[in-house]
Scaffold this motif. Structure first.
Motif, PDB file in Angstrom:
ATOM      1  N   ARG A 215       0.820  -1.227   0.000  1.00 22.69           N
ATOM      2  CA  ARG A 215       0.000   0.000   0.000  1.00 22.69           C
ATOM      3  C   ARG A 215       0.851   1.274   0.000  1.00 22.69           C
ATOM      4  O   ARG A 215       0.332   2.368  -0.141  1.00 22.69           O
ATOM      5  N   LEU A 216       2.166   1.122   0.169  1.00 24.63           N
ATOM      6  CA  LEU A 216       3.044   2.295   0.158  1.00 24.63           C
ATOM      7  C   LEU A 216       3.686   2.543  -1.200  1.00 24.63           C
ATOM      8  O   LEU A 216       4.448   3.476  -1.384  1.00 24.63           O
ATOM      9  N   ARG A 217       3.357   1.679  -2.156  1.00 20.37           N
ATOM     10  CA  ARG A 217       4.033   1.769  -3.442  1.00 20.37           C
ATOM     11  C   ARG A 217       3.833   3.156  -4.082  1.00 20.37           C
ATOM     12  O   ARG A 217       2.727   3.659  -4.176  1.00 20.37           O
ATOM     13  N   VAL A 218       4.943   3.760  -4.499  1.00 15.71           N
ATOM     14  CA  VAL A 218       4.872   5.057  -5.178  1.00 15.71           C
ATOM     15  C   VAL A 218       4.360   4.822  -6.588  1.00 15.71           C
ATOM     16  O   VAL A 218       4.853   3.957  -7.297  1.00 15.71           O
ATOM     17  N   GLN A 219       3.346   5.589  -6.964  1.00 15.10           N
ATOM     18  CA  GLN A 219       2.785   5.390  -8.296  1.00 15.10           C
ATOM     19  C   GLN A 219       3.756   5.873  -9.351  1.00 15.10           C
ATOM     20  O   GLN A 219       4.275   6.989  -9.263  1.00 15.10           O
ATOM     21  N   SER A 220       3.981   5.041 -10.353  1.00 13.74           N
ATOM     22  CA  SER A 220       4.892   5.520 -11.391  1.00 13.74           C
ATOM     23  C   SER A 220       4.104   6.337 -12.414  1.00 13.74           C
ATOM     24  O   SER A 220       2.894   6.173 -12.567  1.00 13.74           O
ATOM     25  N   TRP A 221       4.808   7.216 -13.060  1.00 15.51           N
ATOM     26  CA  TRP A 221       4.196   8.125 -14.037  1.00 15.51           C
ATOM     27  C   TRP A 221       3.646   7.291 -15.200  1.00 15.51           C
ATOM     28  O   TRP A 221       4.394   6.533 -15.820  1.00 15.51           O
ATOM     29  N   PRO A 222       2.358   7.387 -15.491  1.00 13.81           N
ATOM     30  CA  PRO A 222       1.759   6.448 -16.446  1.00 13.81           C
ATOM     31  C   PRO A 222       1.962   6.818 -17.923  1.00 13.81           C
ATOM     32  O   PRO A 222       1.375   6.170 -18.789  1.00 13.81           O
ATOM     33  N   PHE A 223       2.769   7.835 -18.214  1.00 17.62           N
ATOM     34  CA  PHE A 223       2.942   8.236 -19.619  1.00 17.62           C
ATOM     35  C   PHE A 223       4.407   8.141 -20.030  1.00 17.62           C
ATOM     36  O   PHE A 223       5.290   8.112 -19.188  1.00 17.62           O
ATOM     37  N   ALA A 224       4.624   8.149 -21.347  1.00 20.83           N
ATOM     38  CA  ALA A 224       5.986   8.004 -21.860  1.00 20.83           C
ATOM     39  C   ALA A 224       6.825   9.248 -21.608  1.00 20.83           C
ATOM     40  O   ALA A 224       8.040   9.183 -21.527  1.00 20.83           O
ATOM     41  N   GLY A 225       6.215  10.401 -21.502  1.00 24.35           N
ATOM     42  CA  GLY A 225       6.953  11.654 -21.316  1.00 24.35           C
ATOM     43  C   GLY A 225       6.014  12.717 -20.823  1.00 24.35           C
ATOM     44  O   GLY A 225       4.993  12.410 -20.211  1.00 24.35           O
ATOM     45  N   PRO A 226       6.343  13.993 -21.108  1.00 29.75           N
ATOM     46  CA  PRO A 226       5.482  15.082 -20.652  1.00 29.75           C
ATOM     47  C   PRO A 226       4.112  15.039 -21.335  1.00 29.75           C
ATOM     48  O   PRO A 226       4.003  14.662 -22.502  1.00 29.75           O
ATOM     49  N   VAL A 227       3.091  15.423 -20.588  1.00 31.46           N
ATOM     50  CA  VAL A 227       1.748  15.500 -21.159  1.00 31.46           C
ATOM     51  C   VAL A 227       1.100  16.817 -20.757  1.00 31.46           C
ATOM     52  O   VAL A 227       1.536  17.483 -19.827  1.00 31.46           O
ATOM     53  N   GLY A 228       0.055  17.167 -21.507  1.00 29.16           N
ATOM     54  CA  GLY A 228      -0.798  18.281 -21.110  1.00 29.16           C
ATOM     55  C   GLY A 228      -2.109  17.711 -20.621  1.00 29.16           C
ATOM     56  O   GLY A 228      -2.649  16.788 -21.227  1.00 29.16           O
ATOM     57  N   LEU A 229      -2.598  18.259 -19.525  1.00 27.27           N
ATOM     58  CA  LEU A 229      -3.897  17.845 -19.008  1.00 27.27           C
ATOM     59  C   LEU A 229      -4.848  19.023 -19.211  1.00 27.27           C
ATOM     60  O   LEU A 229      -4.617  20.104 -18.686  1.00 27.27           O
ATOM     61  N   ARG A 230      -5.876  18.793 -20.046  1.00 26.64           N
ATOM     62  CA  ARG A 230      -6.753  19.891 -20.385  1.00 26.64           C
ATOM     63  C   ARG A 230      -7.837  20.068 -19.322  1.00 26.64           C
ATOM     64  O   ARG A 230      -8.422  19.092 -18.864  1.00 26.64           O
ATOM     65  N   GLU A 231      -8.057  21.318 -18.942  1.00 28.80           N
ATOM     66  CA  GLU A 231      -9.117  21.617 -17.976  1.00 28.80           C
ATOM     67  C   GLU A 231      -9.923  22.795 -18.502  1.00 28.80           C
ATOM     68  O   GLU A 231      -9.374  23.774 -18.979  1.00 28.80           O
ATOM     69  N   ARG A 232     -11.252  22.654 -18.418  1.00 28.46           N
ATOM     70  CA  ARG A 232     -12.139  23.698 -18.925  1.00 28.46           C
ATOM     71  C   ARG A 232     -13.094  24.141 -17.836  1.00 28.46           C
ATOM     72  O   ARG A 232     -13.460  23.337 -16.982  1.00 28.46           O
ATOM     73  N   ASP A 233     -13.522  25.406 -17.888  1.00 28.46           N
ATOM     74  CA  ASP A 233     -14.527  25.825 -16.911  1.00 28.46           C
ATOM     75  C   ASP A 233     -15.896  25.315 -17.345  1.00 28.46           C
ATOM     76  O   ASP A 233     -16.067  24.802 -18.460  1.00 28.46           O
ATOM     77  N   ALA A 234     -16.860  25.440 -16.424  1.00 26.09           N
ATOM     78  CA  ALA A 234     -18.182  24.859 -16.659  1.00 26.09           C
ATOM     79  C   ALA A 234     -18.837  25.439 -17.920  1.00 26.09           C
ATOM     80  O   ALA A 234     -19.514  24.736 -18.663  1.00 26.09           O
ATOM     81  N   ALA A 235     -18.591  26.726 -18.173  1.00 25.48           N
ATOM     82  CA  ALA A 235     -19.230  27.373 -19.310  1.00 25.48           C
ATOM     83  C   ALA A 235     -18.495  27.083 -20.622  1.00 25.48           C
ATOM     84  O   ALA A 235     -18.966  27.427 -21.695  1.00 25.48           O
ATOM     85  N   GLY A 236     -17.325  26.448 -20.524  1.00 27.79           N
ATOM     86  CA  GLY A 236     -16.540  26.150 -21.717  1.00 27.79           C
ATOM     87  C   GLY A 236     -15.847  27.382 -22.282  1.00 27.79           C
ATOM     88  O   GLY A 236     -15.414  27.397 -23.419  1.00 27.79           O
ATOM     89  N   GLU A 237     -15.727  28.451 -21.483  1.00 29.68           N
ATOM     90  CA  GLU A 237     -15.120  29.689 -21.980  1.00 29.68           C
ATOM     91  C   GLU A 237     -13.626  29.740 -21.718  1.00 29.68           C
ATOM     92  O   GLU A 237     -12.858  30.243 -22.511  1.00 29.68           O
ATOM     93  N   ARG A 238     -13.228  29.233 -20.573  1.00 37.20           N
ATOM     94  CA  ARG A 238     -11.830  29.293 -20.207  1.00 37.20           C
ATOM     95  C   ARG A 238     -11.239  27.896 -20.327  1.00 37.20           C
ATOM     96  O   ARG A 238     -11.839  26.937 -19.867  1.00 37.20           O
ATOM     97  N   GLU A 239     -10.089  27.826 -20.986  1.00 44.93           N
ATOM     98  CA  GLU A 239      -9.479  26.521 -21.191  1.00 44.93           C
ATOM     99  C   GLU A 239      -7.997  26.613 -20.884  1.00 44.93           C
ATOM    100  O   GLU A 239      -7.336  27.569 -21.272  1.00 44.93           O
ATOM    101  N   GLU A 240      -7.504  25.616 -20.170  1.00 44.48           N
ATOM    102  CA  GLU A 240      -6.094  25.612 -19.803  1.00 44.48           C
ATOM    103  C   GLU A 240      -5.488  24.242 -20.042  1.00 44.48           C
ATOM    104  O   GLU A 240      -6.192  23.233 -20.006  1.00 44.48           O
ATOM    105  N   LEU A 241      -4.183  24.239 -20.301  1.00 42.92           N
ATOM    106  CA  LEU A 241      -3.463  22.984 -20.459  1.00 42.92           C
ATOM    107  C   LEU A 241      -2.354  22.971 -19.411  1.00 42.92           C
ATOM    108  O   LEU A 241      -1.418  23.763 -19.478  1.00 42.92           O
ATOM    109  N   HIS A 242      -2.493  22.083 -18.418  1.00 40.11           N
ATOM    110  CA  HIS A 242      -1.476  21.978 -17.377  1.00 40.11           C
ATOM    111  C   HIS A 242      -0.391  21.033 -17.871  1.00 40.11           C
ATOM    112  O   HIS A 242      -0.675  19.892 -18.203  1.00 40.11           O
ATOM    113  N   VAL A 243       0.827  21.534 -17.949  1.00 41.14           N
ATOM    114  CA  VAL A 243       1.934  20.714 -18.451  1.00 41.14           C
ATOM    115  C   VAL A 243       2.552  19.949 -17.287  1.00 41.14           C
ATOM    116  O   VAL A 243       2.972  20.541 -16.288  1.00 41.14           O
ATOM    117  N   LEU A 244       2.578  18.614 -17.428  1.00 39.38           N
ATOM    118  CA  LEU A 244       3.019  17.748 -16.341  1.00 39.38           C
ATOM    119  C   LEU A 244       4.045  16.767 -16.871  1.00 39.38           C
ATOM    120  O   LEU A 244       3.947  16.307 -18.005  1.00 39.38           O
TER     121      LEU A 244
END
Ligand SMILES: [Zn+2]
Length: 471
Positions: A381-410
């Motif tokens: 239960r202590l296992r550190v989760q490994s990063w599930p992607f091959a490299g950097p990714v963007g995670l897209r997040e939008r507001d409820a109205a769909g007006e504001r959009e951001e890409l969090h680079v991780l």
């Protein structure tokens, strides 16, 4: 509720923008002790053209306002008339905003308790969806002789208040009004005007004190509500009281959603070290156990390893001491051998074996393989989760109205910044150099990934040059 002096007010304007449009008519009714004291209205020369559709909508033409007084002429008397009274209006932020701006142009500062009849109606009749004036006129059968003229609409508000009084108990009405009037008493050093612009969406806020020292950084899905709640007056938190004494200015950064707010908050708390935020988690002493069967677990420092890419890491721990305490606890709980775990030196039976708390891996009573299998189960239960992607990714997040959009680079559980559609992407090497593993960000991201799972909108960034458009 009607005990205090009220001004029921309605404005007609050249448009909907409180900073660039102007007032063309004011209508108001003064009420005190449940009785109408007086009605007053005037046309106002806006000193700009009234657009044709407003002429049509209100019936107020450019010709009609040509001889009327300007706001500059009536401002001082009106200001005195409104002073100390509760401003009652339908969609009150509109009327309040226009009045404040017109007064400001005359060098007058206007501040009032404001009661919005849209909000009041919604609170008293939550079963109804629409609370615009036409819906209320129809629902309650209100007389509306001069709709869309200032005094005509102010009279509708008076009729509406009387309906509320008839249909709701005094207690219920008083509670609703009190709730809506509960304007927080702002700290003395803070300019109330500056808080008018606080948005109701998600983001991060910063409290500054003298010399712009950062006092506190916080986040919320509703910036306005959260910031004002710090000054609600009851100061349940000692911290809020101390902030109220020191605060001079509030800044904020709007975000598309909750994740952006969480990531920005964590980053700002780390870089700005605000006086009233909790002590930071020190990355310097962050560590984990690296373990492969056949060996004792090795303690590794965060700085020494790529935490994200290895799947044989267990932790994470804020300090070496926390890590060793945890391993010792596991040994006791599961009857593991402390000598095999590297927690005890020497040869022969370990100390715990003599107390019958070790199952005997140290004296050959338990095979190394069996001990390893139990250790693996204990560590799982202590296992550190490994990063599930091959490299950097963007995670897209939008507001409820769909007006504001951001890409969090991780990358590798590190937060590398937030981009907007069309922004240029830094190349992968630059990104990797910026990456600093941090326990708060790791926790925010792994929780967010677990909660939103396959609904996450991920963009692989390896080969991209620009933030790609949404699918
Ligand atoms: Zn032992």
């Amino acid at each position: 509720m009607l005990d205090q002096p009220l001004v029921l007010l309605d404005l007609e304007t050249t448009g909907g923008n409180a900073t660039s449009d102007r007032i063309i008519e004011i209508g108001l009714i003064e009420v005190h002790g449940g009785r109408v004291l007086r009605e007053w209205s005037t046309l106002v020369d806006p000193q700009v053209r009234i657009p044709p559709w407003i002429e049509q909508f209100t019936g107020i033409s450019n010709a009609m306002v040509a001889g009327a007084p300007s706001f500059a002429e009536i401002g001082p008397a009106l200001h005195a008339q409104l002073a100390g009274k509760v401003l009652v209006a339908h969609n009150a932020r509109f009327d309040y905003g226009f009045l404040k701006n017109e007064f400001r142009r005359q060098g007058l500062r206007y501040q009032a308790k404001v009661l919005c009849t849209v909000k009041l109606s919604r609170r008293l009749y939550p079963e109804h969806r629409h609370h615009n004036l036409d819906s209320l006129i129809e629902r309650h059968g209100l007389p509306a002789a001069e709709r869309h003229r200032a005094l005509g609409d102010a009279r509708v508000l008076w009729e509406l208040l009387r309906v509320f009084q008839r249909e709701r108990s005094p207690d219920e009405l008083a509670a609703a009004v009190q709730m809506l009037l509960k304007t927080p008493s702002l700290p003395p050093g803070l300019d109330a005007e500056a808080l008018e612009a606080l948005p109701e969406g998600p983001g991060v806020y910063l409290f500054h004190g003298d010399n712009d020292a950062v006092l506190y950084v916080g986040k919320s899905v509703n910036l306005r509500e959260r910031v004002l709640s710090h000054f609600s007056g009851d100061h349940r938190l000692n911290k809020d009281m101390r902030i109220a004494q020191q605060i001079r200015r509030v800044d904020w950064i709007e975000t598309a959603g909750e994740l952006g707010a969480l990531l920005q908050e964590a980053r700002l708390v780390k870089t700005l070290m605000p006086i009233h935020n909790q002590r930071l988690r020190r990355n310097r002493s962050l560590c984990a156990f690296q373990w492969e069967p056949g060996r004792a677990p090795q303690l590794v420092q965060a700085g020494e390893l790529d935490f994200s890419r290895l799947d044989n890491l267990y932790g994470l721990f804020k300090s070496r001491r926390d890590a060793l305490d945890c391993l010792r606890g596991l040994a006791e709980e599961h009857g593991l051998c402390q000598r095999h775990l590297g927690l005890e030196g020497g040869r022969g039976p370990c100390f715990a074996y003599q107390l019958k708390r070790c199952r005997g891996a140290c004296v050959g009573e338990e095979s190394a393989a069996a001990h390893d299998a139990r250790l693996a189960a204990a560590l799982a239960r202590l296992r550190v989760q490994s990063w599930p992607f091959a490299g950097p990714v963007g995670l897209r997040e939008r507001d409820a109205a769909g007006e504001r959009e951001e890409l969090h680079v991780l990358d590798a559980w590190c937060y590398l910044g937030t981009l907007r559609p069309g922004d240029a992407l830094p190349d992968a090497d630059t990104l990797r150099r910026q990456a600093r593993f941090d326990l708060d960000t790791y926790t925010i991201l792994t929780r967010y990934f677990a909660k939103h799972g396959r609904r996450l909108e991920i963009v692989e960034l390896g080969a991209q040059r620009r933030v790609p458009p949404a699918a």
